[in-house]
Design an enzyme around this catalytic site. Structure first.
Site, PDB file in Angstrom:
ATOM      1  N   GLU A  45       9.907  -6.837 -14.662  1.00  0.00           N
ATOM      2  CA  GLU A  45      11.073  -7.566 -14.140  1.00  0.00           C
ATOM      3  C   GLU A  45      11.743  -8.251 -15.333  1.00  0.00           C
ATOM      4  OE1 GLU A  45      11.915 -11.373 -11.263  1.00  0.00           O
ATOM      5  OE2 GLU A  45      10.302  -9.994 -10.679  1.00  0.00           O
ATOM      6  N   ASP A  72      14.740 -20.822 -11.247  1.00  0.00           N
ATOM      7  CA  ASP A  72      13.763 -20.810 -12.335  1.00  0.00           C
ATOM      8  C   ASP A  72      13.300 -22.210 -12.700  1.00  0.00           C
ATOM      9  OD1 ASP A  72      13.938 -18.039 -12.571  1.00  0.00           O
ATOM     10  OD2 ASP A  72      15.677 -18.173 -13.888  1.00  0.00           O
TER      11      ASP A  72
END
Length: 263
Positions: free
Chosen positions: A46, A57
């Site tokens: 990924e 994130d």
């Protein structure tokens, strides 16, 4: 049959997806990291496209993205780096044959041009996209048909708070796999997998169309095995980013990180 379908037909459990940030730790280390991941047991890569405002994130991946941006990484440069990623090198080394997922956010993709982005991703070829801030309605009405036209899988995310009705809808829209966020937080948070086991078991009992991969908080063999108990596999990101940031050698560092998990 695309690479993701082939993978999940061949491997029914403990599929390992590892996240890395393009252009991190060095501007030209993207392919080195990808090759090290493939050679040491990652089933899926990924590849994060750095962005200045990455909502999903945590601080470690945010910092890696900030460093990649400082290193000059852009979508344009990323596609230039990926141009021959599937081919053998002049030295005879094989290219990347495992599925590659591009993970990022809509703003830079739209600036690049959405259809142009999909076309260049298909040229690599990339196997799928994760764009967490692409809403379901816009996917159905505007962007999904473009993604499909270029033969790309699209992966939606679900959380413990996602209703059963919505899980079924997002599963129906997703191809490749469904990304089960282990909790409603950002990447890198500590997770108590006893607390999320009920949620993962609920997903398993729904008999969804897609394989389920669990992300957020997976960091070692224990958390990987716990996540895989009720899912097809799991996604590791923050722990790997931390590890290679401190490693003197990407290949050796990647091997040291992954071997205890896949060995």
């Amino acid at each position: 049959m695309n690479r993701l379908e082939e993978l999940f037909q061949r491997k029914k459990e403990k599929v390992l997806n590892v996240y890395c940030t393009a252009g991190f730790p060095e501007p030209d280390s993207t392919l080195t990291v990808m090759k090290a991941l493939q050679d040491n047991g990652a089933d899926i890569i990924e590849l994060g496209m750095p962005y200045s405002d990455p909502l999903a994130d945590g601080p470690v991946i945010q910092a890696s993205g900030a460093r990649a941006l400082q290193n000059g990484m852009t979508i344009e440069k990323l596609f230039a780096q990926l141009k021959n990623v599937r081919n053998s090198s002049p030295s005879g080394d094989g290219g990347i044959y495992v599925p590659i997922i591009l993970m990022g956010y809509m703003n830079p993709v739209l600036q690049y041009g959405f259809e142009r982005f999909c076309r260049h991703a298909a040229d690599v070829p990339i196997d799928g996209l994760i764009l967490p801030d692409l809403p379901e309605h816009e996917f159905e009405t505007e962007y999904g048909p473009i993604i499909k036209r270029y033969g790309l899988n699209f992966i939606f995310l679900v959380t413990p708070e996602t209703s059963e009705e919505r899980i079924k809808k997002l599963d129906a829209l997703s191809t490749g796999f469904l990304y089960a966020v282990s909790s409603s937080s950002t990447t890198g948070k500590q997770q108590d997998f006893n607390a999320v086991e009920q949620y993962l078991q609920r997903l398993q009992n729904m008999h969804l169309k897609n394989p389920v991969l669990v992300g957020f908080g997976i960091k070692d063999r224990q958390s990987f095995d716990a996540a895989c108990k009720h899912a097809s596999g799991a996604i590791i990101g923050t722990a790997y980013i931390k590890h290679i940031e401190q490693a003197d050698d990407i290949e050796a560092g990647t091997k040291a990180f992954l071997q205890p998990i896949v060995g």
